[in-house]
Design a protein around this motif. Sequence first.
Motif, short mmCIF file in Angstrom:
data_model
loop_
_atom_site.label_atom_id
_atom_site.label_comp_id
_atom_site.label_asym_id
_atom_site.label_seq_id
_atom_site.Cartn_x
_atom_site.Cartn_y
_atom_site.Cartn_z
N SER A 254 0.84 -1.20 0.00
CA SER A 254 0.00 0.00 0.00
C SER A 254 0.88 1.26 0.00
N TRP A 255 1.94 1.25 0.80
CA TRP A 255 2.87 2.37 0.83
C TRP A 255 3.50 2.55 -0.55
N ALA A 256 3.91 1.44 -1.17
CA ALA A 256 4.53 1.51 -2.49
C ALA A 256 3.55 2.09 -3.52
N ASP A 257 2.31 1.70 -3.43
CA ASP A 257 1.30 2.22 -4.34
C ASP A 257 1.11 3.72 -4.14
N ASP A 258 1.07 4.15 -2.88
CA ASP A 258 0.89 5.57 -2.57
C ASP A 258 2.07 6.42 -3.04
N HIS A 259 3.27 5.86 -3.06
CA HIS A 259 4.48 6.64 -3.36
C HIS A 259 5.13 6.28 -4.70
N HIS A 260 4.47 5.45 -5.48
CA HIS A 260 5.05 4.96 -6.73
C HIS A 260 5.43 6.10 -7.67
N ASP A 261 4.52 7.04 -7.89
CA ASP A 261 4.82 8.16 -8.80
C ASP A 261 6.00 9.00 -8.30
N GLU A 262 6.03 9.26 -7.00
CA GLU A 262 7.13 10.04 -6.42
C GLU A 262 8.47 9.33 -6.60
N LYS B 186 13.98 9.21 -12.09
CA LYS B 186 14.22 9.95 -13.33
C LYS B 186 15.16 11.12 -13.08
N ALA B 187 14.91 11.89 -12.02
CA ALA B 187 15.77 13.04 -11.70
C ALA B 187 17.19 12.59 -11.41
N TYR B 188 17.33 11.51 -10.68
CA TYR B 188 18.66 11.00 -10.35
C TYR B 188 19.38 10.57 -11.62
N ASP B 189 18.70 9.80 -12.47
CA ASP B 189 19.31 9.31 -13.70
C ASP B 189 19.72 10.46 -14.63
#
Length: 127
Positions: A106-114, A120-123
């Motif tokens: 559930s936590w992963a689902d809530d924060h997946h987009d972030e 992406k920013a790191y890469d």
Amino acid sequence: MTTPNNNERRIFFNDDKCPIRNVVLQIGDKWSALILFALVDGADRFSSLKKRVVGISQRMLTQTLRDLEREGYVSRTVYPEVPIRVEYALTELGRKLVKPLYQLVSWADDHHDEIKQNRKAYDENVD
């Protein structure tokens, strides 16, 4: 793993006494959690699990089910029919495991987009 006293940090040993290495990482592989969550719906046959856990090979499904059975999370029942029918189901321990695992999912689902944005920013900065 040892617990720290007031001034120390935890030490993580590379042995079977470390619950993180010996338990958590076993269920944190690529397929185990997906299979456990597939079995939340009830007992299922191998071929049905293979269809529901998209992308898993027959060999990997076999190995992962054996590992989960060895750990005591999944039971395997063979029915003496023609052809033989085999079903896999969560054990009591498996049902207890899925409850806190659901919180992580559930936590992963809530924060997946972030998390995807962070990657992406790191890469973009590493290249």
